[in-house]
Write an enzyme that holds these catalytic residues in place. Structure first.
Site, PDB file in Angstrom:
ATOM      1  N   ASP A   1     -10.259  -8.613  16.879  1.00 18.83           N
ATOM      2  CA  ASP A   1      -9.300  -8.175  15.869  1.00 18.83           C
ATOM      3  C   ASP A   1      -7.860  -8.109  16.390  1.00 18.83           C
ATOM      4  OD1 ASP A   1     -11.973  -7.171  15.987  1.00 18.83           O
ATOM      5  OD2 ASP A   1     -11.601  -5.878  14.257  1.00 18.83           O
TER       6      ASP A   1
ATOM      7  N   ASN B   1      -6.900  -6.986  10.893  1.00 16.11           N
ATOM      8  CA  ASN B   1      -5.909  -5.925  11.137  1.00 16.11           C
ATOM      9  C   ASN B   1      -4.530  -6.505  11.458  1.00 16.11           C
ATOM     10  OD1 ASN B   1      -8.657  -4.742  12.856  1.00 16.11           O
ATOM     11  ND2 ASN B   1      -7.871  -3.605  11.096  1.00 16.11           N
TER      12      ASN B   1
ATOM     13  N   ASN C   1     -13.723  -5.161   6.824  1.00 18.88           N
ATOM     14  CA  ASN C   1     -13.560  -4.184   5.742  1.00 18.88           C
ATOM     15  C   ASN C   1     -12.133  -4.097   5.202  1.00 18.88           C
ATOM     16  OD1 ASN C   1     -13.327  -3.044   8.456  1.00 18.88           O
ATOM     17  ND2 ASN C   1     -12.787  -1.134   7.438  1.00 18.88           N
ATOM     18  N   HIS C   2     -11.135  -4.551   5.985  1.00 21.68           N
ATOM     19  CA  HIS C   2      -9.753  -4.510   5.492  1.00 21.68           C
ATOM     20  C   HIS C   2      -9.313  -5.836   4.875  1.00 21.68           C
ATOM     21  CE1 HIS C   2      -9.084  -0.542   7.001  1.00 21.68           C
ATOM     22  NE2 HIS C   2      -9.306  -0.877   8.256  1.00 21.68           N
TER      23      HIS C   2
ATOM     24  N   HIS D   1     -19.156  -7.665  11.622  1.00 26.04           N
ATOM     25  CA  HIS D   1     -18.112  -6.633  11.583  1.00 26.04           C
ATOM     26  C   HIS D   1     -18.756  -5.307  11.209  1.00 26.04           C
ATOM     27  CE1 HIS D   1     -13.804  -5.787  11.547  1.00 26.04           C
ATOM     28  NE2 HIS D   1     -14.048  -4.927  10.575  1.00 26.04           N
TER      29      HIS D   1
ATOM     30  N   HIS E   1     -13.140  -2.354  18.132  1.00 27.01           N
ATOM     31  CA  HIS E   1     -11.902  -2.623  18.873  1.00 27.01           C
ATOM     32  C   HIS E   1     -11.964  -2.404  20.384  1.00 27.01           C
ATOM     33  CE1 HIS E   1      -8.813  -2.600  15.324  1.00 27.01           C
ATOM     34  NE2 HIS E   1      -9.937  -3.217  15.029  1.00 27.01           N
TER      35      HIS E   1
HETATM   36 FE   FE2 Z   1     -12.661  -3.311  10.559  1.00 28.06          FE
END
Ligand code: FE2
Length: 273
Positions: free
Chosen positions: A8, A40, A67-68, A154, A181
């Site tokens: 990410d 991200n 998710n983002h 993820h 992360h």
């Molecule tokens: Fe995420």
């Protein structure tokens, strides 16, 4: 086949480091295919079309998310214009964009990439990731339509990531976790030949909390009251990921090792490059 996955990219810190380092990595190590997680990339939340295109310009063959994915609303439209942009495959049927696609690597290999999201401690409303994997792998099996299969899983829970890896073992070249992360030290080849790493780590400032400025996050833990916005940490970046040597004959992993380059963590490049 020489494959690289980068975790990410967090904000401008992460993406500038990737844009700076990736072209040289591809050139120096003659990489055949590169996947980068970009969920991200825009101030820590989501990705814009411009950032997506810059990531492709830097040498990524595919950008995955998580998710983002929809945090920048333009993703809902630009995802339809680019085959090399993936959102999680286990969104409901009819969701814009795609969660898996077959690409051609620089060595001519057909490479299936899929982005699937876990449901433990996050997004329980999504379709079952295990059933989703069955569908994705069944539609384009390794050794038949695909010469290699890469899955960016993820997810939050390491147990779910591990079980997912074992579930598709022998049917994918690599299962690499994203979202938490922090690079894990469990790079390995599973019994059936699938390369596995619970989390690739992020590309960003590790003097932070998950790539974000730590002061505000500490404040929230201590006082329970937000004082300001969460901002991307702007210190020197480290890029993290995993390199895999994928057999041209079987499509399974022959070697796997982490990649870490930058300011804060101990640097390492896959020993077989
Ligand atoms: Fe995420």
């Amino acid at each position: 086949m020489k494959f690289l996955f980068l975790g990410d990219m967090v904000g401008s810190t992460g993406r500038d480091a990737v844009f700076d380092r990736l072209p040289g990595l591809i050139r120096d190590y003659k990489l055949d295919f590169v996947v980068v997680n970009g969920e991200n990339a825009a101030h820590g939340f989501g990705i814009t079309e411009e950032i997506f295109l810059d990531t492709i310009d830097a040498g990524a063959d595919v950008v995955t998310t998580g998710n983002h994915v929809w945090a920048q609303r333009e993703a809902l439209s630009f995802c339809e214009r680019h085959d090399n942009f993936l959102r999680p495959a286990n969104y409901p049927k009819g969701t814009p964009g795609k969660g898996a696609y077959l690409y051609e690597a620089r060595n001519g290999a057909r490479i299936l990439v899929s982005n699937i999201m876990g449901c433990v401690f996050m997004n329980p409303e999504l379709d079952d990731p295990f059933a989703c994997a069955e569908e994705v792998l069944g539609s384009c099996p390794l050794g038949e339509q695909a010469d290699a299969v890469i899955i960016d899983f993820h997810a939050e829970a390491t147990s779910e990531k591990q079980c997912f890896g074992h579930f598709v073992d022998g049917r994918a070249s690599l299962v690499v976790g994203t979202h938490t992360h922090m690079p894990t030290a469990d790079c390995q080849i599973l019994d059936g030949g699938t390369g596995y790493m619970s989390d690739s780590g992020m590309c960003g400032d590790y003097n932070s909390s998950l790539g974000m400025e730590k002061e505000e996050l500490i404040n929230r833990f201590v006082t329970k009251i937000p004082r300001g916005r969460m901002e991307v940490a702007k210190g020197p970046a480290t890029i993290c990921g995993v390199g895999v040597e994928i057999s041209d004959r079987t499509g399974l992993a022959e070697k796997i090792a982490p990649l870490r380059l930058g300011a804060r963590l101990e640097e390492t490049v896959p020993y077989f490059w």
